[in-house]
Design an enzyme around this catalytic site. Structure first.
Site, PDB file in Angstrom:
ATOM      1  N   GLU A 481       0.832  -1.211   0.000  1.00 41.87           N
ATOM      2  CA  GLU A 481       0.000   0.000   0.000  1.00 41.87           C
ATOM      3  C   GLU A 481       0.861   1.253   0.000  1.00 41.87           C
ATOM      4  OE1 GLU A 481      -2.943  -0.325  -0.806  1.00 41.87           O
ATOM      5  OE2 GLU A 481      -3.155  -2.462  -0.379  1.00 41.87           O
ATOM      6  N   HIS A 484       1.677   2.092  -3.564  1.00 42.60           N
ATOM      7  CA  HIS A 484       0.615   2.888  -4.215  1.00 42.60           C
ATOM      8  C   HIS A 484       0.720   4.333  -3.747  1.00 42.60           C
ATOM      9  CE1 HIS A 484      -1.577  -0.252  -6.226  1.00 42.60           C
ATOM     10  NE2 HIS A 484      -1.842  -0.931  -5.130  1.00 42.60           N
ATOM     11  N   GLU A 510      -0.605  -1.698 -10.505  1.00 38.54           N
ATOM     12  CA  GLU A 510       0.027  -2.468  -9.423  1.00 38.54           C
ATOM     13  C   GLU A 510       1.546  -2.527  -9.540  1.00 38.54           C
ATOM     14  OE1 GLU A 510      -1.546  -3.454  -6.736  1.00 38.54           O
ATOM     15  OE2 GLU A 510      -3.522  -2.884  -7.487  1.00 38.54           O
ATOM     16  N   HIS A 612     -15.332 -11.536 -10.359  1.00 42.34           N
ATOM     17  CA  HIS A 612     -14.372 -10.594 -10.937  1.00 42.34           C
ATOM     18  C   HIS A 612     -14.762 -10.213 -12.365  1.00 42.34           C
ATOM     19  CE1 HIS A 612     -11.522 -11.596  -7.737  1.00 42.34           C
ATOM     20  NE2 HIS A 612     -10.840 -10.557  -8.120  1.00 42.34           N
ATOM     21  N   ALA A 615     -19.280  -9.711 -12.507  1.00 46.45           N
ATOM     22  CA  ALA A 615     -19.940  -8.680 -11.695  1.00 46.45           C
ATOM     23  C   ALA A 615     -18.970  -7.601 -11.237  1.00 46.45           C
ATOM     24  CB  ALA A 615     -20.617  -9.328 -10.488  1.00 46.45           C
ATOM     25  N   GLY A 616     -17.698  -7.737 -11.602  1.00 46.16           N
ATOM     26  CA  GLY A 616     -16.728  -6.718 -11.191  1.00 46.16           C
ATOM     27  C   GLY A 616     -16.105  -6.069 -12.410  1.00 46.16           C
ATOM     28  N   GLY A 617     -14.998  -5.419 -12.224  1.00 44.12           N
ATOM     29  CA  GLY A 617     -14.411  -4.676 -13.335  1.00 44.12           C
ATOM     30  C   GLY A 617     -13.331  -5.425 -14.090  1.00 44.12           C
TER      31      GLY A 617
HETATM   32 ZN    ZN Z   1      -2.592  -2.864  -4.921  1.00 42.86          ZN
END
Ligand code: ZN
Length: 694
Positions: A481, A484, A510, A612, A615-617
């Site tokens: 994190e 990021h 990522e 994923h 129903a996800g992006g």
């Molecule tokens: Zn990440």
């Protein structure tokens, strides 16, 4: 008009540090209608008077969005870290209006026309590459929302969008309900023999949640559901093969029959996505998906996957044979053939036997304050930044939350961040993430405002006698994190819409985060952070060596799993054509043949819970997990090649990483940024080597 600071309601105070302590749900109810109404009026005025220039479009939208964005950012952040029924109700009351506003901007015809005019206009060259890239990307996104379509095609497109949105909600509800409908209650102590204490406690808690008020970790009953924190450790630790089989089969067939059956929905989703792609002028949904990603063509993704698959598969086959032999020996049954539901169980036994590595042994060497010290020392060593504590300078949402400033070598503050480290299940969402509180942008007087990040983790809290003692996973997550966060905070891009993580292609996001993970095994970094919390003794070499050895345990098998899912996703979204015999069953069969070592069960319907992509992006984007890992491993390998103990080389490369990947954000194509850092295109060699696959 009053200045923002004077507002009693902190949500009106955009442009100032959020007053997290003070915000209440009542503030949300008061502020949002006012802000939304003003924005609505502003947007209408914008649409009737949009000027086809950079400032007339991008700057104007940014400035008029700012009050709502600020209030909503604070509200959604508090939803994640200080949730309550009242706050949830407030959030839910305004969320549809927020979504509607973003949708309407994304589909604004006057905005689209103005962007077109900019792109065709006389000032195009003068815009410069960063702004040109933003205009082009915005145009692409708007075309993907159907803006360039006319008449019947447009009506059909909108109808498809609506049906797809409904289908995706139905899909995830069916997965959720189907998961909820399943539960295995165990009452016999013999069936839970071998459960670690955490699984006993969690399964007793699940039994209590299901109405067994007297359930306890010691006496049961224990309930296994299909949620990851229960089902996964159960499959690893339950000694009763028949029970494992039951849970495994239930999981593999989730949402594939009866009232929760997702099979027809999948066919409909694939059909509609294909039709939508064709309306937009693409051959497949996969092509549509890739036109906004770093990977440019389906064939590029396919050859990338083939490259890692051909190296991985033979090793995964070997791993399977070894596991089979281990299981035969350990069980005393020379005829034993591993079933799907045995793999996790025997892998865990093999891991215990070969590495004897337990989290309990590691945790005393990962006290949180030391880990932070190691992380910040590593950041100083590579990027010439100082991270200094600034607790008390701003309001925080919980007493455990820390605040830090990042300074450059001249001592100037260039960014700051909040860090909320500990798990608080009562009102904080699980997982870990980095969000931008504020990007690098011009302030009201033209000065540059520095970026502010929100870093949130969910690690073990401190106890009465000890600081937070972190598991290895928690250490890795914190570095991740922070990576990021570095990309958000070390940006030097002057165009706010492309600063930090804004506008970075989705399959490249990522890179900095996974890059940072590598440093958790770097000797000089480990020497700083891995110290016993009572004695300050460094972690013994012998223990460190076991961590390194255990890291690649069955890594080819893990890699094959990701390759299989990525391959299935791409095949379904590029080749689906039932009229030409390329229906789901046929495509899946081909994928299984190419990309698995042990074929799934005949009745396997894992696609029915593959949220994923349905129903996800992640549709036609699941490959990104591996793609980004190639980038991050290859970036780290530059440091390995230079020699991780060569301080001068590390310093030089660190600056280069900062000045390319971390500072240029979404201002340039990620392939160009990567090549500037690495001096060549990415290669999967380092990824394979790091996983022990070469
Ligand atoms: Zn990440």
């Amino acid at each position: 008009m009053s200045t923002p600071e004077q507002h009693a309601n902190p949500l009106f105070a955009h442009g100032t540090p959020p007053r997290f302590e003070e915000v209440t749900p009542a503030h949300v109810h008061e502020a949002m209608p006012v802000l939304l109404k003003a924005l609505q009026t502003d947007l209408e005025a914008f649409e009737t008077s949009v000027e086809p220039t950079w400032d007339g479009i991008f700057e104007r939208v940014r400035i008029l969005m700012e009050p709502v964005e600020y209030a909503w950012k604070v509200t959604s952040h508090l939803m994640s870290v200080r949730n309550s029924d009242e706050l949830r109700a407030a959030y839910e009351a305004f969320q549809p209006a927020i979504i509607e506003i973003y949708t309407s901007i994304g589909q604004s015809q006057p905005l689209y026309d103005a962007l077109e005019a900019v792109a065709q206009g006389p000032d195009w060259e003068a815009l410069g590459p960063v702004r040109q890239r933003l205009v082009q990307k915005e145009l692409t996104n708007m075309r993907l929302s159907g803006l360039a379509l006319q008449g019947e095609a447009k009506d059909r497109f909108n109808a498809i969008q609506k049906e797809l949105a409904d289908l995706s909600t139905q899909f995830s509800n069916a997965v959720l309900d189907s998961r909820k409908a399943y539960g295995l209650t165990l009452t016999d102590e013999a069936d839970i023999a071998g459960f670690p204490h955490s699984l006993r406690a969690a399964s007793a808690a699940a039994a209590r949640a299901a109405g067994e008020t007297d359930a306890s970790a010691e006496n049961g009953p224990w309930r296994i559901t299909l949620t990851t924190p229960l089902a996964h450790p159960f499959l690893r630790h339950c000694r009763n093969g028949a029970l494992r089989e039951e849970v495994y089969r239930a999981n593999a067939t989730l949402a594939s029959s009866g009232e929760y059956d997702n099979r027809a929905r999948i066919d409909r989703i694939l059909t509609l996505r294909k039709e939508r792609a064709e309306l937009l002028g693409f051959a497949s949904h996969a092509e549509t998906s890739l036109c906004t990603k770093m990977a440019e063509k389906v064939s590029a993704v396919e050859s990338f996957m083939e490259e890692i698959r051909s190296a991985t598969k033979p090793i995964a086959e070997k791993e399977h044979i070894e596991l089979q032999e281990f299981a035969r020996k350990a069980s005393g049954d020379p005829g034993l053939d591993l079933n799907q539901w045995d793999v996790a169980f025997w892998s865990e036994r093999m891991r215990e036997q070969q590495y004897d590595l337990s989290e309990e042994e590691l945790k005393p060497y990962h006290p949180f304050p030391k880990v932070l010290e190691g992380l910040f020392a590593m950041a100083r060593r590579l990027f010439e930044i100082d991270v200094v504590a600034a607790d008390g300078e701003v309001q925080v949402w919980h007493p455990d939350v820390r605040y830090f400033r990042i300074r450059n070598l001249e001592g100037e503050t260039i960014a700051s961040f909040y860090l909320d480290p500990y798990s608080r299940p009562e009102n904080k969402r699980g997982g870990a993430w980095m969000n931008a509180m504020r990007g690098r942008q011009p302030g009201p007087n033209g000065e540059t405002q520095h970026p502010i990040a929100l870093l949130v983790c969910n690690q073990s809290p401190p106890t009465k006698d000890a600081p937070s003692l972190m598991t290895r996973r928690e250490v890795v997550t914190l570095f991740h994190e922070f990576g990021h966060g570095l990309q958000h905070m070390l940006t030097t891009v002057d165009v706010p819409q492309a600063a930090g993580i804004s506008n970075v292609e989705w399959d490249a996001v990522e890179l900095p985060s996974q890059f940072m993970e590598n440093w958790t095994l770097d000797k000089s970094t480990v020497e700083v952070f891995a110290r016993h919390y009572e004695t300050d003794e460094p972690m013994p070499d012998e223990l460190f060596d076991r961590i390194i050895a255990a890291k690649n345990f069955r890594s080819a098998s893990g890699m094959m799993r990701q390759i299989y899912l990525g391959h299935l996703d791409m095949a379904l979204h590029h080749y689906y054509a039932p009229e030409a015999n390329r229906d789901l069953a046929n495509l899946k069969r081909q994928v299984i043949e190419t990309s698995t070592v042990v074929a799934p069960l005949d009745e396997d319907r894992q696609e029915c819970s593959f949220g994923h992509i349905f129903a996800g992006g992640y549709s036609a984007g699941y490959y990104s997990y591996k793609w980004a890992e190639v980038l991050s491993a290859d970036a780290f390998s530059a440091f390995e090649e230079a020699g991780l103990d060569d301080e001068d080389a590390i310093a030089e490369l660190g600056r280069r990483f900062r000045d390319t990947v971390l500072s240029q954000g979404g201002g340039r194509h990620p392939m160009d940024v990567f090549q500037d850092f690495r001096g060549r295109a990415p290669s999967p060699e380092a990824l394979m080597r790091h996983h022990g696959l070469t």
